[in-house]
Design an enzyme around this catalytic site. Sequence first.
Site, mmCIF file in Angstrom:
data_model
loop_
_atom_site.group_PDB
_atom_site.id
_atom_site.type_symbol
_atom_site.label_atom_id
_atom_site.label_comp_id
_atom_site.label_asym_id
_atom_site.label_seq_id
_atom_site.Cartn_x
_atom_site.Cartn_y
_atom_site.Cartn_z
ATOM 1 N N HIS A 153 0.873 -1.185 0.000
ATOM 2 C CA HIS A 153 0.000 0.000 0.000
ATOM 3 C C HIS A 153 0.912 1.237 0.000
ATOM 4 O O HIS A 153 2.014 1.197 0.550
ATOM 5 C CB HIS A 153 -0.820 -0.057 1.297
ATOM 6 N N ASP A 174 2.873 -4.580 7.990
ATOM 7 C CA ASP A 174 1.677 -3.751 7.812
ATOM 8 C C ASP A 174 0.474 -4.678 7.936
ATOM 9 O O ASP A 174 0.164 -5.444 7.024
ATOM 10 C CB ASP A 174 1.737 -3.083 6.432
ATOM 11 N N GLN A 200 -4.780 -5.065 6.845
ATOM 12 C CA GLN A 200 -5.777 -5.988 6.282
ATOM 13 C C GLN A 200 -5.815 -7.319 7.022
ATOM 14 O O GLN A 200 -6.690 -8.144 6.752
ATOM 15 C CB GLN A 200 -5.494 -6.252 4.796
ATOM 16 N N LYS A 250 -10.594 -0.431 10.366
ATOM 17 C CA LYS A 250 -10.748 -1.587 9.478
ATOM 18 C C LYS A 250 -11.128 -2.835 10.243
ATOM 19 O O LYS A 250 -11.378 -3.877 9.650
ATOM 20 C CB LYS A 250 -9.463 -1.813 8.681
ATOM 21 N N CYS A 303 -4.593 2.577 -3.806
ATOM 22 C CA CYS A 303 -3.372 3.012 -3.118
ATOM 23 C C CYS A 303 -2.229 2.035 -3.337
ATOM 24 O O CYS A 303 -1.415 1.791 -2.436
ATOM 25 C CB CYS A 303 -3.595 3.194 -1.617
HETATM 26 C C1 LIG Z 1 -5.786 0.717 4.627
HETATM 27 C C2 LIG Z 1 -4.388 0.251 4.544
HETATM 28 C C3 LIG Z 1 -3.336 1.043 5.018
HETATM 29 C C4 LIG Z 1 -3.556 2.423 5.561
HETATM 30 O O1 LIG Z 1 -4.388 2.420 6.663
HETATM 31 P P1 LIG Z 1 -4.958 3.785 7.243
HETATM 32 O O2 LIG Z 1 -6.015 3.337 8.181
HETATM 33 O O3 LIG Z 1 -5.497 4.555 6.076
HETATM 34 O O4 LIG Z 1 -3.842 4.482 7.906
HETATM 35 C C5 LIG Z 1 -2.070 0.528 4.949
HETATM 36 N N1 LIG Z 1 -1.830 -0.679 4.448
HETATM 37 C C6 LIG Z 1 -2.808 -1.479 3.987
HETATM 38 C C7 LIG Z 1 -2.473 -2.843 3.475
HETATM 39 C C8 LIG Z 1 -4.119 -1.031 4.009
HETATM 40 O O5 LIG Z 1 -5.083 -1.806 3.531
#
Ligand SMILES: *Cc1c(COP(=O)(O)O)cnc(C)c1O
Length: 403
Positions: free
Chosen positions: A121, A198, A201, A224, A362
Amino acid sequence: MLDLKKIRAEYPILGRTVEGRPLVYLDNAATSLTPDCVVKVINEMYHCHKANVHRGVHTLSQEATDLVEATREKVRQHIHAQSIEEIVFTRGTTESINLVASSLGDMLQHGDEIILTVMEHHSNIVPWQLIGRRKRIRIRAVPISDDGQLDLEAYEDMFTENTRFVAIAHVSNVLGTVNPVKQMIDIAHRHDVPVLIDGAQAAPHLALDMQAMDCDFYALSSHKMYGPTGVGVLYGKRQWLEKLPPYQGGGEMIGHVSFDNTTFADLPFKFEAGTPDYVGIAALAQAIDYINELGMDQIAAHEHELLQALTQGLMEIDGTRIFGSAPEKGAVVSFLVRDINSYDMGLLLDKLGFAVRTGHHCAQPLMARYGVTGMVRASLAFYNTLDEVHAFVAAVRRVAGMF
Ligand SMILES: *Cc1c(COP(=O)(O)O)cnc(C)c1O
């Protein structure tokens, strides 16, 4: 088995219409819906505990502080961190990654290398590029196979004596691929290189265990995972958080301030400058209880069933291309039908009541990898039903027929 009727009653938004049709919400990877029990805590905070934290001696401030610190302990248990000092509250995954990139950036030298992957992302790419501008570090990206799996041999070959950091997505927000993070962390550690995962998800769908995974940092977003917006978590191993300099300066993060010499607070407060979103943090605890009561296993089983039905249904539509078919895959399906523009498809689906994401998600380097500028993405949550999936497939078929 999940009681979907009961579950869906907790989401008033699922009862609304769009363009005169019942809403079918399939944009869960962008943000999840929020159950009543979480909204209730937000209300309670404003109604009963609205006071700044870690500052006042008065009762309200104490209560708010206790609620925030109880959430910290809740998060610690949920992800199996060793201590609450390792749990830093941020505004979201993006800020968590920026914190690490910025603080670590101070410790990097010209010529140092960082390993990312092609499927990251933007929020796990751009913060590193910003450091790269200051320090001229080199960023390398692990390539993927056509079905959306990381090339682990290429990954291993990327390590050099200059490699200083690895940052990878646990689950791709586009392909759904669940990456073999444990294996990748072990490889990095053999080269003495720390790893950030990260988890934006992964957190809504998978049970997380920092001890088993052994990552050095883990980033996630509350919004999320059925919690409120504006809150995120950075997990960091204590020895790393101790080593890193503060990210932002302000109240809360200091020990003692004078114009000659300012000292910093202990962990985790060193990284929590300013008033945190204590309302959202308190409500995050409720979201964690909520998903644990449903059961991460039950959630995963239901989402897997939906994913299979969705994948199979879309495959039956002529000219459909699905991006990402790794054996280990989360509940998102990104696709295109023939050469129909993702935006056009998304607009027409919206007219039929279906909320999906379109465009580059993104992840422009990943779009480039597949030679497209955008995709349509349907992403599922446990409150989605098989009926919704079938209706969605029928809608895609209908829309495709219009072109
Ligand atoms: C949504 C997302 C982000 C960013 O998250 P935010 O809540 O917008 O800070 C980073 N990495 C992944 C894989 C995402 O899906």
